[in-house]
Design a protein around this motif. Sequence first.
Motif, PDB file in Angstrom:
ATOM      1  N   UNK A   1      -5.239 110.917  76.106  1.00  0.00           N
ATOM      2  CA  UNK A   1      -5.978 112.061  76.637  1.00  0.00           C
ATOM      3  C   UNK A   1      -6.736 111.735  77.913  1.00  0.00           C
ATOM      4  N   UNK A   2      -6.718 110.474  78.312  1.00  0.00           N
ATOM      5  CA  UNK A   2      -7.544 110.059  79.450  1.00  0.00           C
ATOM      6  C   UNK A   2      -7.110 110.764  80.732  1.00  0.00           C
ATOM      7  N   UNK A   3      -8.092 111.332  81.400  1.00  0.00           N
ATOM      8  CA  UNK A   3      -7.825 112.014  82.650  1.00  0.00           C
ATOM      9  C   UNK A   3      -7.442 113.470  82.488  1.00  0.00           C
ATOM     10  N   UNK A   4      -7.226 113.913  81.249  1.00  0.00           N
ATOM     11  CA  UNK A   4      -6.909 115.326  81.024  1.00  0.00           C
ATOM     12  C   UNK A   4      -7.949 115.957  80.100  1.00  0.00           C
ATOM     13  N   UNK A   5      -7.858 115.672  78.810  1.00  0.00           N
ATOM     14  CA  UNK A   5      -8.851 116.225  77.873  1.00  0.00           C
ATOM     15  C   UNK A   5     -10.078 115.334  77.757  1.00  0.00           C
ATOM     16  N   UNK A   6      -9.982 114.104  78.203  1.00  0.00           N
ATOM     17  CA  UNK A   6     -11.089 113.158  78.073  1.00  0.00           C
ATOM     18  C   UNK A   6     -11.208 112.321  79.338  1.00  0.00           C
ATOM     19  N   UNK A   7     -12.445 112.227  79.831  1.00  0.00           N
ATOM     20  CA  UNK A   7     -12.712 111.310  80.943  1.00  0.00           C
ATOM     21  C   UNK A   7     -14.186 110.950  80.921  1.00  0.00           C
ATOM     22  N   UNK A   8     -14.479 109.694  81.097  1.00  0.00           N
ATOM     23  CA  UNK A   8     -15.852 109.211  81.209  1.00  0.00           C
ATOM     24  C   UNK A   8     -15.965 108.434  82.513  1.00  0.00           C
ATOM     25  N   UNK A   9     -16.937 108.811  83.308  1.00  0.00           N
ATOM     26  CA  UNK A   9     -17.176 108.086  84.556  1.00  0.00           C
ATOM     27  C   UNK A   9     -18.067 106.878  84.246  1.00  0.00           C
ATOM     28  N   UNK A  10     -17.434 105.785  83.877  1.00  0.00           N
ATOM     29  CA  UNK A  10     -18.195 104.597  83.526  1.00  0.00           C
ATOM     30  C   UNK A  10     -18.944 104.020  84.727  1.00  0.00           C
ATOM     31  N   UNK A  11     -18.568 104.468  85.922  1.00  0.00           N
ATOM     32  CA  UNK A  11     -19.294 103.990  87.095  1.00  0.00           C
ATOM     33  C   UNK A  11     -20.738 104.483  87.065  1.00  0.00           C
ATOM     34  N   UNK A  12     -20.967 105.704  86.552  1.00  0.00           N
ATOM     35  CA  UNK A  12     -22.334 106.203  86.402  1.00  0.00           C
ATOM     36  C   UNK A  12     -23.144 105.260  85.521  1.00  0.00           C
ATOM     37  N   UNK A  13     -22.551 104.851  84.435  1.00  0.00           N
ATOM     38  CA  UNK A  13     -23.197 103.933  83.508  1.00  0.00           C
ATOM     39  C   UNK A  13     -23.454 102.584  84.166  1.00  0.00           C
ATOM     40  N   UNK A  14     -22.462 102.116  84.916  1.00  0.00           N
ATOM     41  CA  UNK A  14     -22.613 100.831  85.602  1.00  0.00           C
ATOM     42  C   UNK A  14     -23.693 100.916  86.683  1.00  0.00           C
ATOM     43  N   UNK A  15     -23.763 102.059  87.358  1.00  0.00           N
ATOM     44  CA  UNK A  15     -24.769 102.245  88.402  1.00  0.00           C
ATOM     45  C   UNK A  15     -26.177 102.243  87.826  1.00  0.00           C
ATOM     46  N   UNK A  16     -26.334 102.796  86.636  1.00  0.00           N
ATOM     47  CA  UNK A  16     -27.653 102.871  86.002  1.00  0.00           C
ATOM     48  C   UNK A  16     -27.991 101.541  85.326  1.00  0.00           C
TER      49      UNK A  16
END
Length: 553
Positions: free
Chosen positions: A492-507
């Motif tokens: 489902x990655x990139x269609x029904x599911x996506x998490x921007x882990x970069x946001x998490x890494x930035x924080x």
Amino acid sequence: MLDCRDEVLFYTKQLVQIESIVNTLGEKEIAHVLYSMISSFPYYKQNPLHLIKSPTIDDKLDRYNVLAFVKGTKKSTSRDTVILIGHIDTVGIDDFTQLSDLACNPDELLLALKSEALPDAVRAHADSGEWMFGRGTLDMKSGVASNLFLLRYYSDHPEELEGNLVFLAECDKEDSSNGILSALKDLKLWREQHGFDYIAAINSDFAAPRHEGDENRYIYKGTVGKLLPSFFITGAETHVGSCFEGFDPNLVAAELTRQIDYNPDLCNEALGEVTLPPVSLKQTDMKPLYTVQTALAAYVYYNFFIHSWTPSDVLEKLRGQAELAFQNAINLYTDRYRRFCILSGEAARNIPWQSRVMTFAEMERVLLAANGDEYKDSIESFKEQLLHDESLDVRMFCAKVVEEAWKWMPDKSPAIILFYSSLYSPRVEIEGKNAKEKKLISALDQAVADIQPSYSKPIKVRDFFPYISDMSFIAISDDEESLEAAAKNNPAWGSKLFVDYQDKRDLNVPVVNIGPYGLDAHKRYERMEMRYSLEMVPNLANLVLKYVLEKQG
């Protein structure tokens, strides 16, 4: 110590009385109420831009997070900022059965429960006057109430705050964590707009006994990670009147569950703590209706906790378990087939099937090599069409994608396809790897030492919060390769599911959990011990907040 019990109790009841079940309009209502409550504080009448009600991103439901901050004036030049985190949604109330109408009314619920035949421990708590019952009392509106008290206190006394305080109350923790993932954008924006340097976060999810007779009240550094490893199992279909001419994928599914369920070999030990073993959350075949044909495919998935393993590690460990289960199923099939042949007098044929296990990423490589852009374009079109089926959650969406992809396989002999079919909630280890972690650990240890003499039960610090929490999206312990393995093996990655882990890494803020204590979260007798939860928790969080801020610079 701050005199906080009555105010935290008041806020807790106000929040509990709003039925904010996840994925319902109650989540919207509680955000509006919380926003109105904070708006009434004098500080926010003077500083209205320090409070926002922020809609969640790419959400079909009309849901909001509530964020507020106080800029301390004790050292007005300080950029150091601590985040207080708590979720405002709950699980459902069906388990309250005939008392469902009272599930969110603690006072009336308690009276009704007292008239029932209760387990001895529940009866003792109900009669004690020191426990609050009801959905959300423990998980985790009393924790949010504690954070709300601290926000109100420092908004009235910014001169006591050396640094800044951010309050975050987010929706949708109990399903897809869309609340906290959306909030990361707001936190990053505030960091740029107001110059915040996030040095620590305090989550306020609940703590519970680890075993029968456990009297400890736990505080946690970091959190367990959670994966949902899933298995699409193909067989060889046949008419039931010729059952040995086929191979039933349900037999493999059964062996797989026997191999994985409750298996201590799949517990992950780190820093002296051990995860619970995996357990099945779904096991089904893919037949939509009754027929006398055996199933073409079966589908199973399991909860899987991790402390130090990565998504790649888990795939390799479960590949081995799947190969064992597949071979066990073949051996069992072979033995029973031969015994049948002896009974019936039929001549036995050779069994053609062999153990065959691959990950979704490996299958995709085979398909792209065999079919190129034709497969790629077709599967993307299929996913796009599948998105219109709102009856499919992300887990069944993934199963449907794998089922469709399987049709393109050159070799369709029975196989197990291993993949992930849900959000990865990453593990977080707070070990003192850097200055911020060391400061937070030191502040936590000092706060516990200060509060312990005021409370009769032991307050213990452990390394991993044992349940799913929003802590997973505040700090990060995984490297890029680990996150990529979770993404590439999720259909489902990139269609029904996506998490921007970069946001998490930035924080990437070190986080601890200081939350209410109680029992039976997500159950009919959910209850929160009031003295610890309403008095100790706010004061522990307050001391950690003060020590972290004061010890910087």
